[in-house]
Write an enzyme that holds these catalytic residues in place. Structure first.
Site, PDB file in Angstrom:
ATOM      1  N   CYS A 135      38.469  40.855  46.552  1.00 22.60           N
ATOM      2  CA  CYS A 135      39.262  41.596  45.567  1.00 22.60           C
ATOM      3  C   CYS A 135      38.465  42.819  45.159  1.00 22.60           C
ATOM      4  O   CYS A 135      37.254  42.730  44.976  1.00 22.60           O
ATOM      5  CB  CYS A 135      39.548  40.720  44.344  1.00 22.60           C
ATOM      6  N   CYS A 139      36.355  41.731  38.374  1.00 24.30           N
ATOM      7  CA  CYS A 139      36.283  41.162  37.023  1.00 24.30           C
ATOM      8  C   CYS A 139      34.969  40.382  36.955  1.00 24.30           C
ATOM      9  O   CYS A 139      34.627  39.660  37.895  1.00 24.30           O
ATOM     10  CB  CYS A 139      37.470  40.251  36.759  1.00 24.30           C
ATOM     11  N   CYS A 142      34.753  36.484  37.578  1.00 22.93           N
ATOM     12  CA  CYS A 142      35.482  35.920  38.722  1.00 22.93           C
ATOM     13  C   CYS A 142      34.638  35.955  39.991  1.00 22.93           C
ATOM     14  O   CYS A 142      34.113  36.989  40.372  1.00 22.93           O
ATOM     15  CB  CYS A 142      36.768  36.714  38.922  1.00 22.93           C
TER      16      CYS A 142
HETATM   17  N1  SAH Z   1      43.973  38.730  40.800  1.00 24.15           N
HETATM   18  C1  SAH Z   1      44.991  38.056  40.097  1.00 24.15           C
HETATM   19  C2  SAH Z   1      45.245  36.643  40.575  1.00 24.15           C
HETATM   20  C3  SAH Z   1      44.087  35.744  40.971  1.00 24.15           C
HETATM   21  S1  SAH Z   1      42.991  35.022  39.816  1.00 24.15           S
HETATM   22  C4  SAH Z   1      44.657  38.025  38.625  1.00 24.15           C
HETATM   23  O1  SAH Z   1      43.549  38.324  38.265  1.00 24.15           O
HETATM   24  O2  SAH Z   1      45.552  37.721  37.850  1.00 24.15           O
HETATM   25  C5  SAH Z   1      43.773  33.624  39.027  1.00 24.15           C
HETATM   26  C6  SAH Z   1      43.366  33.474  37.563  1.00 24.15           C
HETATM   27  O3  SAH Z   1      42.060  32.876  37.400  1.00 24.15           O
HETATM   28  C7  SAH Z   1      43.276  34.808  36.850  1.00 24.15           C
HETATM   29  O4  SAH Z   1      43.840  34.724  35.581  1.00 24.15           O
HETATM   30  C8  SAH Z   1      41.804  35.017  36.750  1.00 24.15           C
HETATM   31  O5  SAH Z   1      41.486  35.943  35.776  1.00 24.15           O
HETATM   32  C9  SAH Z   1      41.308  33.630  36.475  1.00 24.15           C
HETATM   33  N2  SAH Z   1      39.872  33.442  36.710  1.00 24.15           N
HETATM   34  C10 SAH Z   1      39.083  34.137  37.550  1.00 24.15           C
HETATM   35  N3  SAH Z   1      37.813  33.655  37.516  1.00 24.15           N
HETATM   36  C11 SAH Z   1      37.822  32.638  36.627  1.00 24.15           C
HETATM   37  C12 SAH Z   1      36.813  31.707  36.198  1.00 24.15           C
HETATM   38  N4  SAH Z   1      35.598  31.745  36.688  1.00 24.15           N
HETATM   39  N5  SAH Z   1      37.169  30.780  35.287  1.00 24.15           N
HETATM   40  C13 SAH Z   1      38.440  30.698  34.844  1.00 24.15           C
HETATM   41  N6  SAH Z   1      39.432  31.528  35.225  1.00 24.15           N
HETATM   42  C14 SAH Z   1      39.124  32.484  36.112  1.00 24.15           C
HETATM   43 FE1  SF4 Z   2      40.435  40.114  41.362  1.00 23.10          FE
HETATM   44 FE2  SF4 Z   2      39.312  37.948  40.306  1.00 23.10          FE
HETATM   45 FE3  SF4 Z   2      39.906  40.017  38.756  1.00 23.10          FE
HETATM   46 FE4  SF4 Z   2      41.902  38.521  39.782  1.00 23.10          FE
HETATM   47  S1  SF4 Z   2      40.337  37.868  38.319  1.00 23.10           S
HETATM   48  S2  SF4 Z   2      41.775  40.781  39.696  1.00 23.10           S
HETATM   49  S3  SF4 Z   2      40.980  37.979  41.791  1.00 23.10           S
HETATM   50  S4  SF4 Z   2      38.392  40.010  40.430  1.00 23.10           S
END
Ligand code: SAH
Ligand code: SF4
Length: 401
Positions: A135, A139, A142
Site C-alpha cells: 500500500c 499509515c 499498519c
Molecule cells: N486500506 C484500506 C483497507 C485495508 S485496512 C483502509 O485503510 O481502510 C483494514 C482496516 O484495518 C483499516 O481500518 C486499517 O486502518 C486497520 N488497521 C491497519 N493496521 C491495523 C492494526 N495494526 N491494528 C488494527 N487495525 C489496523
Molecule cells: Fe494502506 Fe494500511 Fe493505511 Fe489501509 S491502513 S491505507 S492498507 S497503509
C-alpha cells in the site's frame, strides 16, 4: 491514473499474452468473454449462448476444465480448450487458525504475493480481500503500509481470491443457500479506491446474477478516505462503505495517516455525508484502531460523537484493538479504556462494538497482512550478505594458493 499523495504511482501489470499462449479467461467481464469467444472462431450465432454457458460454468459452478462444461458441444469445448485456460493463481500457503479463520497467501504470475482471509462467525462468513500488493499510504500503525513494493492487483487477481476461498471451502455446489462466504470486505492489503477500475470490475463479476451472485449489501469497501473516489464508489459500485477514521483531530490523524494531509477530516466527513445510498438502515462504518495514548481518551470519544452528529452521519463505529506487529511503536489501549471509549460512544446514541481480533495465531488480523515474499526477500538479502562475507576469505585463500 491516480497519483497517490506521496507521489507513488501503483501500476497494474498488464496481462501478458505471448503468441501461442493460452488466454486465462478468469477475470474477464461478460463483454470481454464474448469478444474472446468470437475471436477464436465460434460461429457468430452461437457466441452469445456459448459465452453465457461458459460464464455460468466458471462463476456459478467453479469449474476449471472445459471438459466439464457438459451443455457445450464437443467441438466448441475443444476450441475453447485449444485457446483458453481457467486458472487460479497459486496458493503458496493456507493457514488455518484454531478459531476457524483461514489465511491464504497467494502468489501471482509475476511472483508478487497478497493475502486473503476468511473469517467465520455465527451468522456469516466474511472474506477479507486484498486490492493491492502492499500500500502506498504508509499509515504508521499498519503493517501492510511498511511494504516497499506496491502494485495494483488486476480484476482477475481480485476475483481469484474469491474463487480460491470457495474452492477451499468446497462451496461451488451450493451457490446461494448455506453459503460459507456470505460477505466480502475489501479490507485486505491495499487501498481499494486507488485501484478503482479493477476493484469495480472484480466486484461486478462477483455480484453478477448468473455467477457468484453476492448482493452489494453484503460487500463493504474500506477506504482510508480517498475523497475524490468515495462518491463514485457509491454511485458506480453501490457497496457499503467503511472509512478508516482512527482519529478525531487533524493533527493526530495526519500524524498516523499521512493521507489526511491531502484529504482532511472535514472533507472526509462531508464525503461520508454525501455517500450515495447511506441511510440509517445502511450505515457507514468508521473503523477506529485503539492506540494507547494516541487516540483513545474520553475526550476523543466525545469528539467522535460530536462529529458524527455535526455531519448528521448515519454511522456506526468499529473499535479495533490495535494489533501489534514486530517493530511497531504503538501499543494497544488498555482494555478498560477501550470499554470506556465504547460506552461513551454508545451513550451518544451511536453503536460502537469492540471487534474481537480473529486469527491472531496466524497473523490474520486487521493490519497484519504483509506478504511472506517480502519477509522472505529480506531474509534472502541477509543470507546473500552473509554468503558474500563468507565468500570473501574463500576467494582470498584461493588467490593465495
Ligand atoms: N486500506 C484500506 C483497507 C485495508 S485496512 C483502509 O485503510 O481502510 C483494514 C482496516 O484495518 C483499516 O481500518 C486499517 O486502518 C486497520 N488497521 C491497519 N493496521 C491495523 C492494526 N495494526 N491494528 C488494527 N487495525 C489496523
Ligand atoms: Fe494502506 Fe494500511 Fe493505511 Fe489501509 S491502513 S491505507 S492498507 S497503509
Amino acid at each position: 491514473m491516480q497519483i497517490t499523495p506521496n507521489g507513488h504511482e501503483p501500476i497494474v501489470s498488464p496481462r501478458i499474452v505471448v503468441p501461442g499462449d493460452k488466454l486465462n479467461i478468469l477475470g474477464l467481464d461478460r463483454a470481454e468473454l464474448k469478444a474472446a469467444i468470437a475471436e477464436i472462431g465460434v460461429p457468430e450465432k452461437q457466441v452469445k449462448m456459448r459465452s453465457s454457458q461458459v460464464w455460468h460454468w466458471v462463476y456459478h459452478r467453479g469449474v476449471t476444465s472445459f471438459d466439464d462444461m457438459s451443455n457445450v458441444s464437443k467441438d466448441v469445448r475443444a476450441k475453447l480448450a485449444e485457446h483458453f485456460i481457467i486458472e487460479r493463481p497459486e496458493i503458496v500457503e493456507a493457514q488455518y487458525s484454531n478459531d476457524g479463520t483461514r489465511k491464504y497467501l497467494i502468489r501471482f504470475a509475476d511472483g508478487n504475493e497478497a493475502e486473503t482471509v476468511y473469517i467465520p462467525e455465527e451468522d456469516r462468513g466474511t472474506l477479507c480481500i486484498s486490492s493491492q500488493v502492499g500500500c502506498t499510504l504508509n499509515c504508521k500503525f499498519c503493517h501492510t503500509g511498511t511494504m516497499r513494493l506496491v502494485r495494483n492487483l488486476t480484476a482477475a487477481e481480485i476475483v481469484a481470491q474469491m474463487m480460491i476461498a470457495r474452492d477451499d471451502l468446497g462451496e461451488w455446489e451450493s451457490p446461494t443457500e448455506g453459503r460459507r462466504v456470505t460477505n466480502i470486505v475489501m479490507m485486505g492489503m491495499g487501498e481499494p479506491l486507488y485501484n478503482f477500475d479493477n476493484v469495480k470490475k472484480a466486484l461486478e463479476i462477483v455480484m453478477d446474477e448468473e455467477g457468484i451472485q453476492l448482493s452489494r449489501r453484503r460487500i463493504t469497501l474500506s477506504t482510508s478516505g480517498v475523497v475524490p473516489h468515495m462518491e463514485r464508489c457509491g454511485q458506480e459500485i453501490g457497496v457499503n462503505l467503511a472509512v478508516s477514521l482512527h482519529a478525531v483531530r487533524d493533527d493526530v490523524r495526519s500524524e498516523i495517516m499521512p493521507i489526511n494531509k491531502k484529504y482532511g477530516l472535514d472533507e472526509v466527513l462531508k464525503a461520508c455525508a454525501n455517500y450515495p445510498g447511506a441511510h440509517n438502515a445502511r450505515r457507514i462504518t468508521f473503523e477506529y484502531a485503539m492506540l494507547k495514548g494516541v487516540n483513545d481518551s474520553d475526550a476523543d470519544a466525545r469528539e467522535l460523537v460530536r462529529l458524527i452528529r455535526k455531519y448528521k452521519l448515519p454511522a456506526k463505529v468499529n473499535l479495533i484493538p490495535f494489533n501489534p506487529w514486530p517493530g511497531t511503536v504503538y501499543e494497544c489501549s488498555e482494555w478498560d479504556q477501550i470499554q470506556r471509549f465504547s460506552d461513551i460512544v454508545y451513550e451518544g446514541g451511536i453503536s460502537a462494538p469492540i471487534r474481537t481480533p480473529r486469527g491472531r495465531d496466524i497473523m490474520a488480523a486487521c493490519g497484519q497482512l504483509k506478504s511472506a515474499s517480502e519477509k522472505k526477500s529480506k531474509a534472502q538479502l541477509e543470507r546473500e550478505a552473509a554468503a558474500a562475507v563468507s565468500a570473501e576469505p574463500h576467494h582470498t585463500s584461493t588467490g593465495l594458493t
